[in-house]
Design an enzyme around this catalytic site. Structure first.
Site, PDB file in Angstrom:
ATOM      1  N   HIS A 127       0.839 -50.334  -6.850  1.00  0.00           N
ATOM      2  CA  HIS A 127       2.298 -50.306  -6.917  1.00  0.00           C
ATOM      3  C   HIS A 127       2.885 -51.678  -7.264  1.00  0.00           C
ATOM      4  CE1 HIS A 127       2.359 -46.486  -4.199  1.00  0.00           C
ATOM      5  NE2 HIS A 127       2.084 -46.227  -5.466  1.00  0.00           N
TER       6      HIS A 127
ATOM      7  N   SER B 269       1.093 -48.619 -13.203  1.00  0.00           N
ATOM      8  CA  SER B 269       0.011 -47.848 -13.816  1.00  0.00           C
ATOM      9  C   SER B 269      -0.142 -48.212 -15.281  1.00  0.00           C
ATOM     10  CB  SER B 269       0.304 -46.343 -13.684  1.00  0.00           C
ATOM     11  OG  SER B 269       0.383 -45.960 -12.339  1.00  0.00           O
TER      12      SER B 269
ATOM     13  N   LYS C 108       4.724 -32.585 -10.552  1.00  0.00           N
ATOM     14  CA  LYS C 108       3.448 -32.456 -11.247  1.00  0.00           C
ATOM     15  C   LYS C 108       2.281 -32.561 -10.264  1.00  0.00           C
ATOM     16  CE  LYS C 108       2.844 -34.527 -15.186  1.00  0.00           C
ATOM     17  NZ  LYS C 108       2.815 -35.574 -16.230  1.00  0.00           N
ATOM     18  N   ASP C 109       2.397 -33.464  -9.269  1.00  0.00           N
ATOM     19  CA  ASP C 109       1.359 -33.578  -8.244  1.00  0.00           C
ATOM     20  C   ASP C 109       1.255 -32.295  -7.429  1.00  0.00           C
ATOM     21  OD1 ASP C 109       0.619 -36.121  -8.955  1.00  0.00           O
ATOM     22  OD2 ASP C 109       1.983 -37.105  -7.554  1.00  0.00           O
TER      23      ASP C 109
ATOM     24  N   GLU D 187     -27.259 -33.443  -3.949  1.00  0.00           N
ATOM     25  CA  GLU D 187     -26.118 -32.662  -4.392  1.00  0.00           C
ATOM     26  C   GLU D 187     -25.803 -32.972  -5.851  1.00  0.00           C
ATOM     27  OE1 GLU D 187     -23.467 -30.542  -1.698  1.00  0.00           O
ATOM     28  OE2 GLU D 187     -25.440 -30.103  -2.541  1.00  0.00           O
TER      29      GLU D 187
END
Length: 372
Positions: A189, A193, A215-216, A259
């Site tokens: 922050h 970004s 959107k999240d 895995e």
């Protein structure tokens, strides 16, 4: 309240798309995994005689226990899908140029891998037991490794002290992950970004709320529905049928494999005949991501095209390594794994090496002309 308001009003580049949603999804997955793990710990016993039976009891006898256990086990796979896609997006769009967030992100990756491995051992099935034996046995490749291994095992082999240690560390590591995630977000922050478009669009920003929050939420609903569908239709989709057998030191599974989210690293490990060489290659396969911020000098359209081609080839190599890692340890899979292991490192660093070579050649020519 003031911090929440500042977070919602955070300026975000208008051009970021759904590839930027995986960070929020990872945060949601982490919180849910911790809560489900807390519930599971109330019914689990880290003792060799009871660990497997307690998991069975939780699934069969505890009300909605199968939901909690299933979503926790399959949620780990969903978590790694989001984690790898988040990392892939960061590589493709050169998020390593944001040094602080990138370095903390790699730390989160390493700690998450450790937590996932420890958690996979806890049900104490056949693959859990033998996977712990094989992976922890790699410590013996280093000087003083035998002593460290004896402490780690709590004896001469994997047993009850080992299970207790794994349970304690598996409980502790998510708390450490939360702290590192908080630092990661704080640094992100402060720097902002990365923008998938050109620099000319970098300053065009909007508020984080409501457009990106919605959107999240859409992405979160999609992932939640996918997890529920997997749990109902194919609850053992990401599991190994050998792990439904209680652990036995006298019965070795025909094919021991980790895995799916560790298969690429496992393929690199087994492709090198030398034990210590395989361990070093395994460590470098992850830790080399730490060095990417050192190569912050890619410029020009040619470098951008070369970088994107190299990274796409790198992604393809990782997928092929994961496929090879799930196949038997025999020819021709071993030979293919060796080739892919070399390509893994080559494709990751090809643009950096070429750019470094060009810069070195330019500097050498300038120095040479200056001397003459």
């Amino acid at each position: 309240m003031l911090r929440l308001t500042s977070l919602l009003s955070l300026p975000v580049p208008v051009s970021i798309n759904y590839w930027w949603n995986f960070g929020s999804l990872l945060g949601a997955c982490l919180i849910l995994q911790i809560l489900r793990g807390l519930f599971l710990s109330l019914h689990f016993s880290p003792r060799v005689l009871f660990a497997f039976s307690r998991v069975v009891h939780l699934i069969q006898d505890v009300q909605f226990g199968w939901v909690i256990q299933g979503t926790h086990a399959r949620g780990a796979s969903i978590f790694f899908i989001c984690l790898y896609l988040h990392l892939s997006r960061g590589l493709y769009f050169k998020s390593f140029k944001l040094h602080g967030p990138w370095l903390r992100g790699v730390r989160i990756l390493l700690i998450t891998i450790a937590a996932a491995f420890l958690g996979y051992v806890l049900p104490w099935g056949q693959i859990s037991f033998w996977g712990a034996t094989v992976i922890t046995g790699l410590l013996s490749a280093f000087p003083g490794g035998e002593m460290a291994l004896a402490w780690f095992w709590g004896g001469n082999s994997v047993g009850e002290p080992t299970l207790n240690r794994f349970f304690s560390f598996h409980y502790l590591l998510p708390i450490i992950i939360l702290v590192v995630v908080a630092v990661h977000l704080l640094l992100l922050h402060s720097t902002g970004s990365r923008n998938p478009l050109s620099r000319s669009r970098r300053r065009i920003k909007t508020r984080f709320y409501p457009f990106f929050v919605s959107k999240d939420l859409i992405s979160g609903i999609f992932v939640g529905v996918a997890l529920i569908i997997i749990l109902i239709i194919a609850p053992d989709m990401f599991g190994d049928h050998e792990n439904f057998i209680p652990a036995s030191s006298s019965l070795t599974p025909a094919h021991i494999q980790p895995e799916w989210y560790f298969l690429f690293a496992y393929a690199i490990l087994r492709s090198i005949p030398n034990k210590i060489g395989g361990v070093l290659a395994l460590i470098l396969a992850i830790c080399l991501f730490w060095t990417l911020p050192l190569f912050n000098f890619l410029r020009g359209e040619a470098s951008k095209g070369l970088f994107k081609i190299s990274i796409c080839l790198f992604f393809s190599t990782v997928l092929l390594l994961s496929w090879i890692g799930g196949l038997p340890v025999e020819a021709p899979y071993l030979e293919v794994g060796k080739i892919l292991s070399i390509l893994y490192f080559v494709f990751l660093f090809t643009p950096f090496l070429i750019k470094f070579y060009l810069c070195s050649s330019l500097i050498a020519s300038i120095l040479y002309s200056g001397i003459n």
